[in-house]
Design an enzyme around this catalytic site. Structure first.
Site, PDB file in Angstrom:
ATOM      1  N   GLY A  22       0.833  -1.193   0.000  1.00 19.63           N
ATOM      2  CA  GLY A  22       0.000   0.000   0.000  1.00 19.63           C
ATOM      3  C   GLY A  22       0.864   1.237   0.000  1.00 19.63           C
ATOM      4  N   ASP A 137      -4.447   8.594  12.834  1.00 21.37           N
ATOM      5  CA  ASP A 137      -5.060   8.166  11.570  1.00 21.37           C
ATOM      6  C   ASP A 137      -5.657   6.778  11.727  1.00 21.37           C
ATOM      7  OD1 ASP A 137      -4.021   7.785   8.088  1.00 21.37           O
ATOM      8  OD2 ASP A 137      -5.878   8.554   8.962  1.00 21.37           O
ATOM      9  N   PRO A 140     -10.576   2.325   9.133  1.00 16.96           N
ATOM     10  CA  PRO A 140     -10.697   0.926   8.688  1.00 16.96           C
ATOM     11  C   PRO A 140      -9.531   0.445   7.835  1.00 16.96           C
ATOM     12  CG  PRO A 140     -12.814   2.024   8.526  1.00 16.96           C
ATOM     13  CD  PRO A 140     -11.814   3.085   8.887  1.00 16.96           C
TER      14      PRO A 140
END
Length: 749
Positions: A22, A137, A140
């Site tokens: 990511g 932060d 989900p």
């Protein structure tokens, strides 16, 4: 996991970076592997930030603080280099799926899961705050659902941005739907800000939607600061917990420790019963089997015959399988499932053990792979000259159809509660309503899998009630129920996958091992064999582990596998042999069982002994749907996909009798941004079909692999959501996301 691109680093300290997991504003996160085999998640700071002295100083402080964070529900720092040209930090690699992805794919989580999630996140924040950090932060996307509980990741880095060139006065950093009001206003933060984010995250898990809506960031932040969200859809106990977390005044919010105590009062489930719903648990196990795999090896020079190695056919002294075919002590059902409730985690389907093959580290050799330097690119056709065809017809069904079957005069599409027969014009000929025959025909509407089978003029599917499954036989011409056969087992329910029909015998994998374990749901899995001619059960074989894949190589053998072991069953359901092998897709060619491993080595196994006959390296593994092999009508040729050094693929043949390679032809490239899919091949009507990772369909000449026609009407779709079959002069595709069935003429005109 995305494959590494030209701008990605290949090494961070002692860790080889195998693929990108990511990316965010501070940098990218990679899957890293040390020389000793340790797997970590490596965050590499963006190059432009590495030159910011202020950022680097804060990064040092944050790494030092993050090293103090420990606990069962965080991913602790294990290594870092803040002085490197490009700073990086490695954390323990958590095998799980992001909460965001789990909810997007499977919908809101059940109450017991949400309560455990809330307690786990609160315990994680307790550890983060104890180390003097504020996550800033929590959302989900930064929560991983693992078999042992939720894990908070990516803590500490966002704080390193404060006071650097990354921000200006009054700027805010974070994700708008999960920010606290004080964070949205750019005010100083306390640990209570993370508690607000926890409440929003838990509500998302329970509802499947964001409490403060979607849209422009400014609009969302306005609602965060000025409005109270609607919590009426939340269960009572969770509603009270979330409401406390969302207090506008941070001093009025509970502490993480108080949240844990509140969950205990609400009723926290027993961890021994498992906390994840079955489909999510299966996704996690699939991730464990693939994301921790080493990179695929260098396939060798492009255009060269693939490497195959014949192996001794003799199973060993006394007719016993080779040494590695002798199994170790099998783990119990509870051990294999790591506490996830019974065998129901297999509910997401057999093929999902290889669900992430499309994410394995890129196409072709990468730094750290074996086999020498990367070979030069093959002469690859562009595909532009290949004729584009249109569909014969398209039809939209009321529900997604995870399986489609092409037969003479009818296309059969199977959904969870209905089966449709469609004629050659795309019009519905007949419909079978699951309610009228008592049960569901599939378990997951969006994941393609084989759950029904054709034999002659009959369609066979598993129906009946969830606790009393039956084999149902329908006429293809009218969709009429012809006969039904009860399974007759108490601890068995539903269908996992259809293994195949051979010599008039049909085989299904299903839930439950047929034994009473005292569980509320069927435990384990089973194989059920039925004689279609006599309409009688042949045998029932129950397992306390997860049987995820299967193939039927001979008239009296079926080979099944769990995560890391193959097993052959005979004509009475007895075990013939077992072999330790983590197979990524099973198939049959000639008399051999085909089992590719994580490294791209295909092994052909003797179905009688489990001994290897030959191997082929550099093979593209089967896709998550298992359709990675195709054979000629006479069974004398095996078609495989091979990796090339330029990241593309070639199609080629192998003699299944001895593994001897034949011709090999480079294929047109898939779209450059398409995820790696694995091999998807079909052979029918004189064509060899291939589905590209970008969902372009190709009809190839089975004599030389040259493209005859293509269909780009599905290009850009998620190829893992497309079910397909070929035969009766057509290629049929079911798109489970749009509920559309497409029929393509085999001749292409």
């Amino acid at each position: 996991m995305e494959r590494l691109g030209a701008g990605d680093p290949r090494q961070a300290g002692p860790y080889t970076l195998m693929g990108r997991l990511g990316a965010g504003g501070m940098g990218a996160v990679y899957l890293g592997r040390s020389a000793g085999g340790r797997t970590v998640a490596v965050k590499v700071v963006r190059p432009e930030l590495a030159g910011d002295g202020s950022f680097r100083a804060r990064f040092r402080q944050e790494v030092a603080a993050a090293r103090q964070v420990s606990g069962a529900f965080t991913a602790p720092v294990v290594d870092a280099d803040t002085e490197a040209a490009t700073p990086w930090m490695a954390t323990a690699f958590v095998v799980g799926v992001p909460l965001q992805d789990a909810v997007a794919r499977h919908g809101p989580l059940p109450g017991v899961t949400v309560r455990t999630l809330a307690a786990g996140l609160a315990e994680a924040l307790t550890e983060v705050h104890r180390a003097g950090l504020i996550h800033r932060d929590l959302k989900p996307g930064n929560v991983l659902l693992a078999l042992d509980g939720p894990h908070v990741i990516d803590f500490g880095i966002s704080r390193a941005a404060d006071g650097t060139g990354l921000t200006t006065t009054g700027a805010v950093i974070g994700s708008a739907p999960y920010m606290s009001p004080e964070q949205a206003l750019g005010e100083p933060l306390t640990p209570a800000s993370d508690v607000f984010a926890l409440g929003s995250t838990v509500a998302y898990a329970a509802l499947g939607t964001r409490l403060f809506g979607d849209g422009a960031g400014a609009a969302v932040l306005f609602r965060v600061v000025n409005t109270d969200p609607d919590l009426s859809g939340l269960p009572d106990g969770i509603r009270h917990l979330v409401a406390g977390c969302l207090a506008k005044n941070p001093n009025h919010r509970p502490t993480p420790r108080q949240l844990v105590e509140l969950v205990e009062r609400i009723g926290r489930p027993d961890p021994a019963d498992g906390w994840l719903p079955p489909a999510v648990a299966t996704d996690v196990i699939a991730a464990r089997g693939v994301l921790t795999a080493l990179p695929l090896p260098d396939p060798g020079p492009p255009g060269a015959p693939p490497a195959t190695t014949p192996l001794p056919a003799d199973p060993g002294p006394g007719g016993r399988p080779p040494e590695d075919a002798v199994p170790a002590r099998r783990p119990s059902r509870r051990t294999v499932l790591f506490g996830v409730g019974g065998g129901v985690l297999a509910a997401a389907g057999a093929a999902t053990t290889i669900a992430l093959l499309n994410d394995r580290g890129g196409r072709g050799a990468t730094a750290g792979s074996t086999g020498g330097s990367t070979p030069s690119a093959p002469v690859r056709p562009s595909g532009a000259e290949v004729p584009e065809i249109g569909p014969s017809w398209q039809a939209t069904q009321p529900n997604p159809c995870p399986q489609v079957l092409s037969a003479d005069g009818v296309v059969v599409s199977v959904s969870i509660l209905n089966i449709w027969g469609v004629d050659d014009t795309g019009r519905t000929k007949w419909t079978v309503d699951g309610a009228t025959v008592g049960g569901a025909f599939a378990i997951d509407p969006t994941t393609p899998r084989s759950v029904a089978g054709l034999d002659g003029d009959r369609l066979y599917a598993i129906g009946g009630s969830p606790t009393a499954p039956e084999l149902l036989a329908f006429t293809l011409a009218e969709g009429r129920l012809d006969w039904r056969l009860p399974q007759g087992r108490k601890n068995a329910a539903g269908v996992l996958s259809f293994a195949g029909i051979r010599a008039g015998k049909a085989y299904w994998l299903g839930f439950g091992d047929g034994n009473d374990h005292g569980d509320l749901v069927p435990a384990g899995t089973h194989v059920w064999a039925v004689d279609l001619a006599t309409r009688q059960s042949l045998w029932f074989h129950g397992e306390d582990t997860m049987l995820l894949q299967s193939t039927v190589p001979t008239d009296d053998r079926i080979v099944v596998s769990d995560l890391d072991q193959l097993k052959a069953l005979d004509a009475k359901g007895g075990t013939v042999w077992e072999r330790r092998l983590a197979a990524f897709g099973l198939g049959t060619a000639g008399r051999y069982v085909l089992a590719p491993d994580k490294d791209g080595t295909l092994t052909a196994l003797d179905p009688d002994t489990g001994g290897p006959a030959w191997t082929a390296s550099g093979v593209v593994g089967a896709s998550k749907l298992g359709d990675g092999f195709a054979t000629s009508e006479d069974g004398r040729l095996l078609y495989l996909l091979w990796r090339d050094g330029d990241g593309g693929c070639s199609i080629g043949t192998v003699d299944p009798a001895n593994g001897r390679p034949g011709w090999r032809t480079p294929l047109p490239p898939d779209s450059p941004d398409a995820p790696f899919l694995g091999a998807r091949l079909l052979r029918a009507d004189g064509n060899l079909y291939r589905m590209g990772a970008d969902a372009v369909l190709w009809a190839l000449d089975p004599a030389d692999g040259k493209a005859r026609w293509k269909y780009s009407g599905l290009k850009g779709r998620d190829a893992t959501k497309l079910a397909w079959s070929a035969g009766a002069g057509r290629l049929c595709v079911s798109d489970t996301t749009t509920r559309t069935i497409t029929s393509l003429p085999a001749k292409g005109a």
